[in-house]
Write an enzyme that holds these catalytic residues in place. Structure first.
Site, PDB file in Angstrom:
ATOM      1  CB  CYS A   1      -4.150 -23.883 -26.200  1.00  0.00           C
ATOM      2  SG  CYS A   1      -3.282 -22.311 -26.490  1.00  0.00           S
TER       3      CYS A   1
ATOM      4  NE  ARG B   1     -10.752  -9.477   3.617  1.00  0.00           N
ATOM      5  CZ  ARG B   1     -10.080 -10.150   2.696  1.00  0.00           C
ATOM      6  NH1 ARG B   1      -8.832  -9.847   2.432  1.00  0.00           N
ATOM      7  NH2 ARG B   1     -10.651 -11.124   2.034  1.00  0.00           N
TER       8      ARG B   1
ATOM      9  CB  SER C   1      -6.795  -8.952   6.751  1.00  0.00           C
ATOM     10  OG  SER C   1      -7.034  -9.727   5.595  1.00  0.00           O
TER      11      SER C   1
ATOM     12  CG  HIS D   1      -2.899 -15.711  -3.372  1.00  0.00           C
ATOM     13  ND1 HIS D   1      -3.368 -14.830  -2.423  1.00  0.00           N
ATOM     14  CD2 HIS D   1      -3.124 -16.955  -2.872  1.00  0.00           C
ATOM     15  CE1 HIS D   1      -3.860 -15.528  -1.397  1.00  0.00           C
ATOM     16  NE2 HIS D   1      -3.716 -16.803  -1.640  1.00  0.00           N
TER      17      HIS D   1
ATOM     18  CB  THR E   1      -0.980   0.045   1.193  1.00  0.00           C
ATOM     19  OG1 THR E   1      -0.251  -0.146   2.399  1.00  0.00           O
ATOM     20  CG2 THR E   1      -2.064  -1.001   1.083  1.00  0.00           C
TER      21      THR E   1
ATOM     22  CB  CYS F   1      -4.170 -19.529 -23.998  1.00  0.00           C
ATOM     23  SG  CYS F   1      -5.750 -20.125 -24.624  1.00  0.00           S
TER      24      CYS F   1
ATOM     25  CB  CYS G   1      -6.271 -21.743 -29.595  1.00  0.00           C
ATOM     26  SG  CYS G   1      -6.718 -21.359 -27.886  1.00  0.00           S
TER      27      CYS G   1
ATOM     28  CG  ASP H   1       2.789  -6.243  -5.733  1.00  0.00           C
ATOM     29  OD1 ASP H   1       3.818  -6.924  -5.559  1.00  0.00           O
ATOM     30  OD2 ASP H   1       2.223  -5.626  -4.809  1.00  0.00           O
TER      31      ASP H   1
HETATM   32  P1  CNA Z   1      -6.082  -7.571   2.883  1.00  0.00           P
HETATM   33  O1  CNA Z   1      -7.120  -8.513   3.337  1.00  0.00           O
HETATM   34  O2  CNA Z   1      -6.480  -6.409   2.060  1.00  0.00           O
HETATM   35  O3  CNA Z   1      -5.336  -7.067   4.193  1.00  0.00           O
HETATM   36  C1  CNA Z   1      -4.346  -6.106   4.157  1.00  0.00           C
HETATM   37  C2  CNA Z   1      -3.931  -5.847   5.591  1.00  0.00           C
HETATM   38  O4  CNA Z   1      -2.798  -4.989   5.545  1.00  0.00           O
HETATM   39  C3  CNA Z   1      -4.993  -5.145   6.448  1.00  0.00           C
HETATM   40  O5  CNA Z   1      -5.100  -5.823   7.676  1.00  0.00           O
HETATM   41  C4  CNA Z   1      -4.441  -3.723   6.631  1.00  0.00           C
HETATM   42  O6  CNA Z   1      -4.738  -3.202   7.911  1.00  0.00           O
HETATM   43  C5  CNA Z   1      -2.966  -3.942   6.492  1.00  0.00           C
HETATM   44  N1  CNA Z   1      -2.207  -2.814   5.948  1.00  0.00           N
HETATM   45  C6  CNA Z   1      -2.546  -1.981   4.941  1.00  0.00           C
HETATM   46  N2  CNA Z   1      -1.553  -1.106   4.693  1.00  0.00           N
HETATM   47  C7  CNA Z   1      -0.566  -1.404   5.579  1.00  0.00           C
HETATM   48  C8  CNA Z   1       0.717  -0.860   5.822  1.00  0.00           C
HETATM   49  N3  CNA Z   1       1.193   0.167   5.129  1.00  0.00           N
HETATM   50  N4  CNA Z   1       1.469  -1.416   6.807  1.00  0.00           N
HETATM   51  C9  CNA Z   1       1.004  -2.461   7.545  1.00  0.00           C
HETATM   52  N5  CNA Z   1      -0.210  -3.002   7.356  1.00  0.00           N
HETATM   53  C10 CNA Z   1      -0.973  -2.489   6.378  1.00  0.00           C
HETATM   54  O7  CNA Z   1      -4.932  -8.337   2.075  1.00  0.00           O
HETATM   55  P2  CNA Z   1      -4.330  -9.792   2.291  1.00  0.00           P
HETATM   56  O8  CNA Z   1      -3.066  -9.823   1.543  1.00  0.00           O
HETATM   57  O9  CNA Z   1      -4.353 -10.201   3.692  1.00  0.00           O
HETATM   58  O10 CNA Z   1      -5.430 -10.680   1.534  1.00  0.00           O
HETATM   59  C11 CNA Z   1      -5.058 -11.551   0.646  1.00  0.00           C
HETATM   60  C12 CNA Z   1      -5.436 -11.181  -0.817  1.00  0.00           C
HETATM   61  C13 CNA Z   1      -5.257  -9.738  -1.196  1.00  0.00           C
HETATM   62  C14 CNA Z   1      -4.463 -11.903  -1.680  1.00  0.00           C
HETATM   63  O11 CNA Z   1      -5.170 -12.827  -2.439  1.00  0.00           O
HETATM   64  C15 CNA Z   1      -3.790 -10.885  -2.591  1.00  0.00           C
HETATM   65  O12 CNA Z   1      -3.567 -11.416  -3.859  1.00  0.00           O
HETATM   66  C16 CNA Z   1      -4.742  -9.744  -2.626  1.00  0.00           C
HETATM   67  N6  CNA Z   1      -4.200  -8.421  -3.034  1.00  0.00           N
HETATM   68  C17 CNA Z   1      -2.915  -8.255  -3.469  1.00  0.00           C
HETATM   69  C18 CNA Z   1      -2.454  -7.002  -3.842  1.00  0.00           C
HETATM   70  C19 CNA Z   1      -1.030  -6.864  -4.324  1.00  0.00           C
HETATM   71  O13 CNA Z   1      -0.494  -7.749  -4.977  1.00  0.00           O
HETATM   72  N7  CNA Z   1      -0.372  -5.740  -4.001  1.00  0.00           N
HETATM   73  C20 CNA Z   1      -3.290  -5.900  -3.757  1.00  0.00           C
HETATM   74  C21 CNA Z   1      -4.626  -6.099  -3.323  1.00  0.00           C
HETATM   75  C22 CNA Z   1      -5.060  -7.359  -2.954  1.00  0.00           C
END
Ligand code: CNA
Length: 238
Positions: free
Chosen positions: A132, A36, A191, A121, A28, A129, A152, A106
């Site tokens: 195929c 979330r 989360s 993930h 983030t 694809c 295809c 990412d």
């Molecule tokens: P989530 O459920 O969105 O949880 C994110 C957690 O991170 C929350 O508890 C927030 O409070 C906490 N958070 C947010 N910013 C910060 C920060 N700067 N420092 C510390 N904590 C922070 O995401 P999860 O990864 O737990 O859930 C899994 C999903 C989200 C996976 O399947 C991912 O593929 C998917 N996802 C990935 C991306 C990415 O690749 N950057 C982006 C959005 C979602």
């Protein structure tokens, strides 16, 4: 530096077998929204909830709607690794960290220089694809519009794990191995609600479980140290 960050710094300095397990919150501070948080994707309005759009059956039935969401929200737009990604890569180079296990798609850990990254993930940086299995450079999705198609006739998809799909077994086994063997497990920016990934932390057997997360998680009471701050800000002080 506050007391809990000082404690984390001491634990890191004393360990040479750290494993990191992370999620969307790690990115983030690079400008990629998580799911979330209050400004995360789950709190924005779509015709369908994101879990549904990001599911295997939805992709099969509604590729047009899926790709509207993908181009709007998942497109990679040049985000750069932040202090958390960079510090983890540095620890790996120093021989202190054995693996990064991430739920993120990412590619920012590799961009920071991390080599042993288990992407539970999948990744947006590969595509293929769905019919195929021919592989395509990720730009075919990322730089395009609409539904990308293979020669295809099949629909090209990103190499990410949709809801309803199984995780790669080798990745899961490797993640279990590293967590089981770890001296110190740092969990950050997740989360801990998406399974089976979240359940992996139960394999940790040590007494240096550190949670760095902005918000509360269901696992806080099991951790030896909880830091409720932004992970990039915390890691920039280590
Ligand atoms: P989530 O459920 O969105 O949880 C994110 C957690 O991170 C929350 O508890 C927030 O409070 C906490 N958070 C947010 N910013 C910060 C920060 N700067 N420092 C510390 N904590 C922070 O995401 P999860 O990864 O737990 O859930 C899994 C999903 C989200 C996976 O399947 C991912 O593929 C998917 N996802 C990935 C991306 C990415 O690749 N950057 C982006 C959005 C979602």
């Amino acid at each position: 530096m506050n007391e809990s960050i000082r404690q984390l710094k001491e634990l890191v300095e004393a360990s040479d077998n750290i494993v990191f397990f992370g999620g969307a919150g790690v990115s983030t501070e690079s400008g990629i929204p998580d799911f979330r948080s209050v400004d995360g994707l789950y709190n924005q309005k779509y015709a369908y909830p994101p879990e549904r759009i990001l599911s295997h059956s939805f992709f099969e039935r509604n590729p047009e709607e899926y790709y509207r969401f993908h181009h709007d929200k998942l497109r990679l737009t040049g985000a750069k690794p932040n202090a958390a990604h960079l510090k983890l890569a540095e620890w790996e180079r120093q021989g202190k960290l054995k693996a990064v296990i991430t739920q993120n798609i990412d590619g920012l850990h590799q961009a920071a220089g991390s080599r042993n990254v288990i992407e539970l993930h999948g990744t947006l940086l590969r595509s293929y694809c769905a019919r195929c299995r021919k592989e395509y450079p990720y730009e075919i999705i990322n730089d395009g519009t609409g539904v990308p198609r293979c020669g295809c006739g099949g629909v090209i998809r990103p190499d990410i794990v949709f809801y309803e799909e199984a995780l790669n077994e080798d990745d899961l086994a490797a993640a279990v191995h590293y967590i089981r063997e770890a001296d110190m497990l740092i969990i950050g920016g997740t989360s801990l609600v998406v399974y089976p990934a979240a359940g992996l932390i139960n394999y940790y057997r040590g007494d240096k479980l550190v949670l760095v997360n902005k918000g509360e998680t269901s696992q806080d009471s099991y951790a030896n140290l909880v830091i409720r701050e932004k992970i990039g800000e915390v890691f920039s002080q280590l």
